[in-house]
Design a protein around this motif. Structure first.
Motif, short mmCIF file in Angstrom:
data_model
loop_
_atom_site.label_atom_id
_atom_site.label_comp_id
_atom_site.label_asym_id
_atom_site.label_seq_id
_atom_site.Cartn_x
_atom_site.Cartn_y
_atom_site.Cartn_z
N VAL A 1 -4.86 -75.62 -13.88
CA VAL A 1 -3.74 -74.69 -13.71
C VAL A 1 -2.51 -75.54 -13.41
N SER A 2 -1.50 -75.46 -14.26
CA SER A 2 -0.33 -76.33 -14.12
C SER A 2 0.94 -75.51 -13.97
N ASN A 3 2.04 -76.22 -13.78
CA ASN A 3 3.36 -75.58 -13.62
C ASN A 3 3.35 -74.49 -12.55
N ILE A 4 2.60 -74.72 -11.49
CA ILE A 4 2.58 -73.74 -10.40
C ILE A 4 3.92 -73.78 -9.67
N SER A 5 4.50 -72.61 -9.51
CA SER A 5 5.80 -72.54 -8.85
C SER A 5 5.80 -71.39 -7.85
N VAL A 6 6.48 -71.60 -6.73
CA VAL A 6 6.65 -70.56 -5.71
C VAL A 6 8.11 -70.58 -5.30
N ASN A 7 8.74 -69.41 -5.35
CA ASN A 7 10.13 -69.28 -4.91
C ASN A 7 10.23 -68.09 -3.97
N GLY A 8 10.66 -68.35 -2.75
CA GLY A 8 10.76 -67.28 -1.76
C GLY A 8 12.03 -67.39 -0.96
N SER A 9 12.44 -66.26 -0.39
CA SER A 9 13.64 -66.23 0.45
C SER A 9 13.41 -65.30 1.63
N ASN A 10 14.03 -65.64 2.76
CA ASN A 10 13.95 -64.84 3.98
C ASN A 10 12.49 -64.55 4.36
#
Length: 244
Positions: A192-201
């Motif tokens: 599993v590649s290109n794992i991304s996590v974007n979070g705010s607050n």
């Protein structure tokens, strides 16, 4: 600290994990404001950075992270108040190997050499403690002195301060995880590649948003969009998309 070599902790790691090598660097640029008589009430702010963290297993395979950058707006242990400007993780990679016999690479990693000997010695020490003589107070002792002794007043237990924690920005990028099954006749690997996590607050009490993405072999993809409070599942709003 600038470019502090983490290899110096290798002798200590051997007490906890079974590995071949470990490397990486640490940078710490922080300001501490407070009173030396009450260190836990100090306010800490600044930046912490880890670079090129690589843990080499006994098999020669590696688990690592290219970089971790943490920006701290405020950290106060006494007030249980932690405000993090940003956490950015770049280039993390890991793997899970299913080995013949039922074990995994994590079982080998988390079983340090000498663990059995240390457990045996602790068992022997507990046996010695069990055979010690217990001294019983003399029943003929003057009981009047005991009656006169004033009882100590118990102070009411202090209420634990609630944890205040927030991460203004969370970003994980260029991350991959591989699963390798060696228990079957024809071993196979799935990455599993290109794992991304974007979070705010991100916090426990008020609504936050987190987006997760990943790529699978042969064009597969995963997308998760989460909104809501982590402490109250009834506020959760999730969009999930899985393809191929």
């Amino acid at each position: 600290l600038n470019q502090f070599a983490l290899a110096c902790i290798k002798p200590y790691l051997k007490d906890f994990i079974n590995y071949k090598d470990f490397s990486g660097t640490l940078n710490v640029h922080v300001d501490v404001k407070g009173n030396v008589n009450d260190v836990l009430s100090s306010n800490v702010s600044g930046k912490v950075n880890l670079d090129q963290i690589v843990l080499t297993e006994t098999s020669g395979k590696t688990i690592g992270i290219n970089s971790v950058n943490v920006g701290i707006a405020k950290a106060n242990l006494n007030e249980m108040d932690f405000k993090v400007d940003s956490v950015i993780v770049d280039g993390a990679h890991a793997h899970l190997d299913l080995l013949k016999g039922g074990k995994t690479n994590l079982d080998i990693l988390l079983n340090p050499k000498g663990a059995a000997a240390s457990s045996d010695s602790s068992a022997e020490s507990s046996t010695v403690l069990d055979t010690t003589t217990v001294i019983v107070p003399d029943a003929t002792a003057d009981s009047s002195a005991q009656a006169v002794a004033p009882a100590k007043e118990q102070k009411p237990a202090e209420k634990e301060k609630p944890l205040k924690f927030v991460v203004n920005k969370l970003q994980v990028k260029n991350t991959s995880v591989a699963a390798n099954d060696q228990t079957i006749k024809k071993p196979f690997s799935y990455k599993v590649s290109n794992i991304s996590v974007n979070g705010s607050n991100i916090n426990f009490n008020t609504p936050c948003s987190i987006n997760v993405g990943a790529s699978f072999p042969e064009g597969g993809s995963l997308s998760v969009k989460y909104k809501g409070s982590l402490a109250d599942i009834s506020t959760m709003d999730v969009y999930l998309s899985i393809k191929n």
